[in-house]
Each structure stands twice: as C-alpha cells, then as structure tokens.
Write an enzyme that holds these catalytic residues in place. Structure first.
Site, PDB file in Angstrom:
ATOM      1  N   LYS A   1      -6.798  10.005  -1.850  1.00 12.19           N
ATOM      2  CA  LYS A   1      -5.700  10.785  -1.214  1.00 12.19           C
ATOM      3  C   LYS A   1      -5.041  11.651  -2.462  1.00 12.19           C
ATOM      4  CE  LYS A   1      -7.554   8.350   2.035  1.00 12.19           C
ATOM      5  NZ  LYS A   1      -6.894   7.302   2.692  1.00 12.19           N
TER       6      LYS A   1
ATOM      7  N   ASP B   1       0.868  -1.156   0.053  1.00 17.24           N
ATOM      8  CA  ASP B   1       0.066   0.035   0.110  1.00 17.24           C
ATOM      9  C   ASP B   1       0.967   1.240   0.000  1.00 17.24           C
ATOM     10  OD1 ASP B   1      -1.782   2.326   0.789  1.00 17.24           O
ATOM     11  OD2 ASP B   1      -3.033   0.915   2.011  1.00 17.24           O
TER      12      ASP B   1
HETATM   13  C1  LIG Z   1      -7.461   6.042   3.048  1.00 19.93           C
HETATM   14  C2  LIG Z   1      -6.737   4.916   3.011  1.00 19.93           C
HETATM   15  C3  LIG Z   1      -6.875   3.717   2.541  1.00 19.93           C
HETATM   16  C4  LIG Z   1      -8.596   3.488   2.214  1.00 19.93           C
HETATM   17  O1  LIG Z   1      -8.922   4.164   1.002  1.00 19.93           O
HETATM   18  P1  LIG Z   1     -10.465   4.958   1.108  1.00 19.93           P
HETATM   19  O2  LIG Z   1     -10.451   5.207  -0.369  1.00 19.93           O
HETATM   20  O3  LIG Z   1     -10.529   5.550   2.096  1.00 19.93           O
HETATM   21  O4  LIG Z   1     -11.158   3.459   0.975  1.00 19.93           O
HETATM   22  C5  LIG Z   1      -6.046   2.512   2.410  1.00 19.93           C
HETATM   23  N1  LIG Z   1      -4.885   2.717   2.695  1.00 19.93           N
HETATM   24  C6  LIG Z   1      -4.391   3.937   2.974  1.00 19.93           C
HETATM   25  C7  LIG Z   1      -2.916   3.991   3.495  1.00 19.93           C
HETATM   26  C8  LIG Z   1      -5.157   5.129   3.186  1.00 19.93           C
HETATM   27  O5  LIG Z   1      -4.637   6.086   3.580  1.00 19.93           O
END
Ligand SMILES: *Cc1c(COP(=O)(O)O)cnc(C)c1O
Length: 390
Positions: free
Chosen positions: A201, A176
């Site tokens: 994000k 991630d």
């Molecule tokens: C926000 C986030 C997610 C999940 O994403 P959504 O678009 O809110 O479902 C997963 N991993 C990280 C590191 C995040 O910051």
C-alpha cells in the site's frame, strides 16, 4: 532524527561511493570457509542475522536487510522482518505466536483476508473475537497475541492502542498500521509489541510491488525470521529495493494525500447522495480523541455510505473516469472500491453487519491528483447515481 530524514537516509549506510543501494539478486553465496558458514547457518536457524556473510537468499539478503533496517528506524522498532506480502506477514506473525501459545484474541474489524485466515482454521489456532473494549475478558493462560487494526479497514474506525495494551494484561499486542503508515502513527510508542504493514500500500506507494513487514523487538524478530526461513515467504530483493525507495517520499505522499482527503471529506459531507462520511477527520469520526494523541492526522482513506445503497454504489463504480475503480490503496492515483462486494466479500454476513460494512458503502483511497479534478470526477459520478435513483 525526524521521520522525513529517516525516510530519506535510513538503511543507506556503508554504501562507499555508491549513491543508491545495490540490488543483490544472488540466490546463493560462495562459502569457501566451511567452519564460518556452518556457524552462520546456526545463527540463522535460531532466527538471528548471519554471523558472517549470506549463505542463501531465503536465509538472508542484504538488499532486503537494508529495507528492514530503514522501516525499523521509522517505527522506532529494534528490528523489522519483511515478507512477500501483507498476508504472508500476518501468517508469519500468527505462526510465530503459535510457538508461544495457540490462543489468539482478534479485534474486529480487520482486513478481510486477515479475518478470513483467522476464521479458516488453517493455522490450527484457537481464535476469540473481541471488540476493543472486551479484550480483557478473552485473555487466558494460552493467549499469545492480541491483534487489532487502526484505522480499521474499511470503516476507518479508530482503536485506542494503549487501552487495548492495558486490557491485554501483558500479552503482546500486534497492530496492523497499514492505513496510518509510520508517518501518522507509531504503535510501539503506545505499548504495542508488533506493528504490521502491508507494504503493498503506502510504503511501495505506486501500486507496483507486493510486500509485508513487521516491526518488533529482537525476540519476536528471531521467531519471525525462523518462520520465514521455514515457510519461504520471503520478500524479493527487487521488491525490497522499490520499498526502500518508497520510504524516501512516504512523508510527502502521505501528507499530500491527506490534504486532499480532508477537502474531499468536507465536500462529501454536504453531497445529497451521501448518507454518512466515515473519516477520522469528519464530525464524529474520532470519538476517543485519538488524533493528536495516537494518530498525527486523519489520513487519506475515506468511506461513504450512499443514500441509494447497492445500486448507487454500482453506478458510482461504473461512472468514474479519472478515479480508478479498483481494490488496494496507497497508490499515487485515487482508487474507489466496494468493500462488501470485493475486499470484504468473504467476511461472514453477521460480522459485516456488526462492522458496518453495508451494501451502500464505498471506500476511497485518495491520491495525489489535483483535488479539484478528483472532486469533479467524484461529484459527477455521485450525481449520476442520484439521477438514476430518482
Ligand atoms: C492489503 C492489506 C493487508 C494484506 O496485504 P497484502 O499485501 O495484500 O497481502 C493487510 N492489512 C491491511 C490493512 C491491508 O490493507
């Protein structure tokens, strides 16, 4: 081509006279040639792209495909598969892994939602929790995926992707990389098999679109598309358009926010309200020497442990005027949030403690405002917390 060029141009081929890609909102497509349509359905059911035109939006959409092409180019991936949110992408990856084997190794700390999903038992997976240096001892014959996150949320801890890949002994590793974006880190270059982003994000970048996307090879992309067709967690074409546009300014935004974060981190270091700054660019923030080797720069997420604990954190959240007290990250404006009370609320207490998510921890997503204005607001709020504690 280099990243800034790819960000501006990738996924924009074959536009004819148009300057920007069209937004194709059709949920269904005309199929007068039944034989050709049937063949196309067969392709898509196997997770491939359609052989002819689109048939139905859940199976394939050209606007979504353009964004995926662009993201794949930026990550150096063969393909990319997008989802309706970051969590839909995480779920898609876990279900795709389950087609191969039902044991997963997860390296903490992870995003709160990912942690909770893995703990919930909802997907029927057998999950082993590991630290970055204990992955090897958890790998078994049925292990289909190793998951890690770097920089990790919310403590900004860095994981050596290459070292995790080595320990995984051939089991695919998914990173991630939401906090890093493809501008600062390309996990596939370090041996990861899949790279995941919450597009909500930095990629969207303006706090107005939800998305998830995974860059990977063709084999995993086929599995992910099969899962997406079956579960229906598709990205909407309007969202795909917005994300594709977001890629055009991603490099500029990431570097500008990072410049601000570097200055703020240095100022926070010497503020009397701050016990510890957690930032890859701060002293002690990169013990493995990954900046320069894996990560191009320290990024724009900064976390601080406050001397005054929970009360101080609550006071800062209430006092900020310019900074937005809100979860999420990667927007144009600076956001501040309290991980233990908000994003990581549902992570177990023991896991929170082990990951360093204490009651006095605040996480800042540094934005694009003039850094002097951000600091004026933040130092005012920190000073208030100090006065209250006295
Ligand atoms: C926000 C986030 C997610 C999940 O994403 P959504 O678009 O809110 O479902 C997963 N991993 C990280 C590191 C995040 O910051």
């Amino acid at each position: 081509m280099r990243d800034d060029t790819l960000g501006v141009h990738a996924g924009r081929g074959g536009l004819g006279q148009a300057h920007v890609p069209p937004i194709d909102l059709s949920t269904t497509y005309k199929t007068p040639d039944l034989d050709a349509a049937t063949q196309s359905i067969d392709h898509m059911a196997a997770g491939k792209n359609p052989s002819g035109g689109s048939i139905y939006q859940r199976l394939h959409n050209p606007t979504v495909a353009r964004f995926e092409q662009a993201l794949a180019a930026l990550e150096g991936a063969e393909q990319a598969v997008s989802f309706a949110s970051g969590m839909a992408a995480v779920t898609g990856a876990l279900l795709a892994a389950k087609m191969v084997g039902s044991h997963i190794v997860a390296v903490r700390p992870l995003y709160g939602g990912t942690d909770h999903l893995l703990c919930s038992g909802l997907l029927g997976l057998d999950v082993s929790w590991a630290t970055a240096d204990t992955v090897a001892q958890h790998i078994g014959p049925d292990t289909s995926l190793v998951i890690c996150e770097t920089p990790a949320n919310p403590t900004l801890q860095l994981v050596d992707i290459g070292a995790v890949v080595e320990q995984a002994q051939g089991v695919p590793v998914m990173v991630d990389s939401t906090f890093a974006t493809p501008i600062l880190q390309k996990p596939l270059e370090h041996g990861a098999c899949l790279v995941l982003h919450s597009g909500t994000k930095f990629i969207g970048g303006h706090g107005d679109v939800m998305a998830g996307v995974i860059g990977c090879d063709g084999v995993w992309a086929d599995r992910l598309r099969q899962v997406r067709i079956l579960t229906g967690a598709n990205l909407h074409p309007m969202a795909a358009y917005t994300l594709h546009r977001g890629l055009q300014t991603l490099g500029l935004r990431v570097r500008a926010a990072q410049d601000n974060a570097q200055r703020l981190s240095a100022w926070l270091q010497s503020h009397p309200s701050v016990a510890r700054v957690r930032y890859p660019g701060a002293p002690g923030g990169d013990p493995l020497g990954l900046i320069g080797r894996q990560l191009k720069g320290p990024g724009s997420l900064v976390a601080v442990d406050l001397v005054g604990g929970y009360e101080a954190a609550r006071s800062v959240m209430a006092a900020v005027q310019l900074i937005t007290p809100a979860v999420s990250l990667g927007s144009c404006d600076t956001l501040i949030q309290h991980p233990a009370g908000l994003t990581h609320r549902i992570v177990g207490e023991a896991a929170k403690d082990a990951s360093g998510i204490g009651p006095g921890l605040l996480r800042l997503s540094v934005g694009l405002e003039d850094v002097d204005d951000i600091w004026a607001d933040l130092s005012m709020a920190l000073q208030k917390a100090l006065v209250r504690a006295a």
